[in-house]
Design a protein around this motif. Sequence first.
Motif, PDB file in Angstrom:
ATOM      1  N   LEU A  62       5.611   3.352   1.732  1.00  0.00           N
ATOM      2  CA  LEU A  62       5.106   1.998   1.458  1.00  0.00           C
ATOM      3  C   LEU A  62       4.928   1.242   2.767  1.00  0.00           C
ATOM      4  O   LEU A  62       5.766   1.312   3.668  1.00  0.00           O
ATOM      5  CB  LEU A  62       6.107   1.257   0.565  1.00  0.00           C
ATOM      6  N   VAL A  63       3.799   0.508   2.845  1.00  0.00           N
ATOM      7  CA  VAL A  63       3.543  -0.340   4.008  1.00  0.00           C
ATOM      8  C   VAL A  63       2.742  -1.554   3.548  1.00  0.00           C
ATOM      9  O   VAL A  63       1.964  -1.465   2.590  1.00  0.00           O
ATOM     10  CB  VAL A  63       2.779   0.430   5.110  1.00  0.00           C
ATOM     11  N   ASP A  64       2.963  -2.679   4.180  1.00  0.00           N
ATOM     12  CA  ASP A  64       2.153  -3.863   3.938  1.00  0.00           C
ATOM     13  C   ASP A  64       0.771  -3.618   4.546  1.00  0.00           C
ATOM     14  O   ASP A  64       0.667  -3.136   5.678  1.00  0.00           O
ATOM     15  CB  ASP A  64       2.804  -5.086   4.591  1.00  0.00           C
ATOM     16  N   LYS A  65      -0.266  -3.928   3.801  1.00  0.00           N
ATOM     17  CA  LYS A  65      -1.633  -3.618   4.254  1.00  0.00           C
ATOM     18  C   LYS A  65      -1.915  -4.152   5.648  1.00  0.00           C
ATOM     19  O   LYS A  65      -2.551  -3.493   6.471  1.00  0.00           O
ATOM     20  CB  LYS A  65      -2.646  -4.179   3.257  1.00  0.00           C
ATOM     21  N   GLU A  66      -1.448  -5.352   5.946  1.00  0.00           N
ATOM     22  CA  GLU A  66      -1.727  -5.957   7.248  1.00  0.00           C
ATOM     23  C   GLU A  66      -0.972  -5.275   8.394  1.00  0.00           C
ATOM     24  O   GLU A  66      -1.281  -5.506   9.565  1.00  0.00           O
ATOM     25  CB  GLU A  66      -1.381  -7.443   7.225  1.00  0.00           C
ATOM     26  N   VAL A  89       0.860  -1.183   0.000  1.00  0.00           N
ATOM     27  CA  VAL A  89       0.000   0.000   0.000  1.00  0.00           C
ATOM     28  C   VAL A  89       0.896   1.233   0.000  1.00  0.00           C
ATOM     29  O   VAL A  89       1.800   1.354   0.832  1.00  0.00           O
ATOM     30  CB  VAL A  89      -0.924   0.030   1.241  1.00  0.00           C
ATOM     31  N   PHE A  90       0.657   2.130  -0.946  1.00  0.00           N
ATOM     32  CA  PHE A  90       1.408   3.378  -0.982  1.00  0.00           C
ATOM     33  C   PHE A  90       0.699   4.427  -0.120  1.00  0.00           C
ATOM     34  O   PHE A  90      -0.525   4.547  -0.156  1.00  0.00           O
ATOM     35  CB  PHE A  90       1.557   3.880  -2.418  1.00  0.00           C
ATOM     36  N   VAL A  91       1.481   5.159   0.630  1.00  0.00           N
ATOM     37  CA  VAL A  91       0.974   6.211   1.506  1.00  0.00           C
ATOM     38  C   VAL A  91       1.636   7.519   1.097  1.00  0.00           C
ATOM     39  O   VAL A  91       2.867   7.580   0.978  1.00  0.00           O
ATOM     40  CB  VAL A  91       1.284   5.909   2.994  1.00  0.00           C
ATOM     41  N   LEU A 147       8.397  27.120  -0.232  1.00  0.00           N
ATOM     42  CA  LEU A 147       8.894  25.754  -0.390  1.00  0.00           C
ATOM     43  C   LEU A 147       7.825  24.765   0.040  1.00  0.00           C
ATOM     44  O   LEU A 147       7.254  24.879   1.127  1.00  0.00           O
ATOM     45  CB  LEU A 147      10.159  25.575   0.454  1.00  0.00           C
ATOM     46  N   ALA A 148       7.538  23.817  -0.826  1.00  0.00           N
ATOM     47  CA  ALA A 148       6.576  22.764  -0.518  1.00  0.00           C
ATOM     48  C   ALA A 148       7.077  21.459  -1.119  1.00  0.00           C
ATOM     49  O   ALA A 148       8.037  21.440  -1.898  1.00  0.00           O
ATOM     50  CB  ALA A 148       5.194  23.105  -1.074  1.00  0.00           C
ATOM     51  N   GLY A 149       6.429  20.363  -0.768  1.00  0.00           N
ATOM     52  CA  GLY A 149       6.852  19.079  -1.309  1.00  0.00           C
ATOM     53  C   GLY A 149       5.878  17.978  -0.998  1.00  0.00           C
ATOM     54  O   GLY A 149       4.838  18.206  -0.354  1.00  0.00           O
ATOM     55  N   PHE A 150       6.194  16.796  -1.475  1.00  0.00           N
ATOM     56  CA  PHE A 150       5.374  15.636  -1.121  1.00  0.00           C
ATOM     57  C   PHE A 150       6.235  14.388  -1.132  1.00  0.00           C
ATOM     58  O   PHE A 150       7.294  14.332  -1.767  1.00  0.00           O
ATOM     59  CB  PHE A 150       4.168  15.490  -2.049  1.00  0.00           C
ATOM     60  N   SER A 151       5.758  13.387  -0.406  1.00  0.00           N
ATOM     61  CA  SER A 151       6.492  12.135  -0.284  1.00  0.00           C
ATOM     62  C   SER A 151       5.546  10.966  -0.461  1.00  0.00           C
ATOM     63  O   SER A 151       4.335  11.082  -0.231  1.00  0.00           O
ATOM     64  CB  SER A 151       7.174  12.055   1.090  1.00  0.00           C
ATOM     65  N   VAL A 152       6.096   9.851  -0.878  1.00  0.00           N
ATOM     66  CA  VAL A 152       5.344   8.602  -1.007  1.00  0.00           C
ATOM     67  C   VAL A 152       6.060   7.524  -0.219  1.00  0.00           C
ATOM     68  O   VAL A 152       7.287   7.365  -0.316  1.00  0.00           O
ATOM     69  CB  VAL A 152       5.210   8.177  -2.486  1.00  0.00           C
TER      70      VAL A 152
END
Length: 345
Positions: free
Chosen positions: A164-168, A60-62, A157-162
């Motif tokens: 990852l986590v296992d759904k469970e 799952v991407f967060v 200044l702004a930004g974003f990040s992605v």
Amino acid sequence: MENSHSSAYAAAGVDIEAGYEGVRLMREHVQRTHTPGVLGGIGGFGGLFAPDLRGIREPVFVSGTDGVGTKQRIAQLMGVHHTVGIDCVAMCVNDIVCCGAKPLFFLDYIAIGRNEPQKVANLVKGVAEGCVRAGCALIGGETAEHPGVMAPDDYDLAGFSVGLVDKEKILDPAAVREGDVIIALPSSGLHSNGYSLVRKVFDVERADLGRYMDELGETLGEALLRPTRIYVKSVLAAVAAAEVHAVSHITGGGFYENIPRSIPDGLCARVESAALRIPAIFPLLQRQGNIDWRDMFNTYNMGVGMCLMVSELTAGAALEALRQAGEEPYVIGHIARGEEKIALC
């Protein structure tokens, strides 16, 4: 890009060549952040990243996005531009880790009145440092020159990040139980929230930000500009070592808005006010601005950057893991029955 030049665009206030120089100067900072998933480098039309999905059953991407806000004005007044990038990264990745996710990559966006290559490179240097602290890669970004819209020395200044986590393994506030222990991770100070009020109280446009203050043990400017702490590695260490039910990033809205976001209905976070380790900048701000203490707790982190709701049986393991990760964690309360989601006792 020696063939790219527009005299007409330069006459309108946009220096294309300064942009190219900025990219050249920032390249070494960006390379510091590269992790195994990075494909290529900066300069393309998109940042490429190949995540390692081994051992993850349901990836799952967060994602998280934020800016630095009006704290940037302090940086502009002081002529110090290499720290606010850390704030920018922190405000994104500290949110992502509240889900139990590991940040993978980051992209930044800089809007600036006049493109000064060294200033832009210093801003990116801070972003890169934040990425290193978070263990994620800076894989791209954008600098936009806005003459006539922004003052020459201004930037945003702004930004974003992605991540990852296992759904469970997603941290779900529904897992919080009566008796859970609330562990605090200290902040470095104000972090990046409430600066419109800060700037008003301290009248920063006219104040001597370089004046040493005994009460703070440093200058006012140093206290106001100190970067937001990044908690990614320490929180993930605690999650791996203990039964962490929820994590709350204490940002804008302070205790009263953020902790309840991690508490299910019917439960209350009982926080012992006397247990809090409050840095000197907060009482100074409260006195000088004559701000009600409830407003202080409803606007600022009051020395607590993160709260972890941990099962009572594994709280000791969480505390030890956090210490091993370089934190100075301490218990500030527990979860009890109650309709009011937070109570400062």
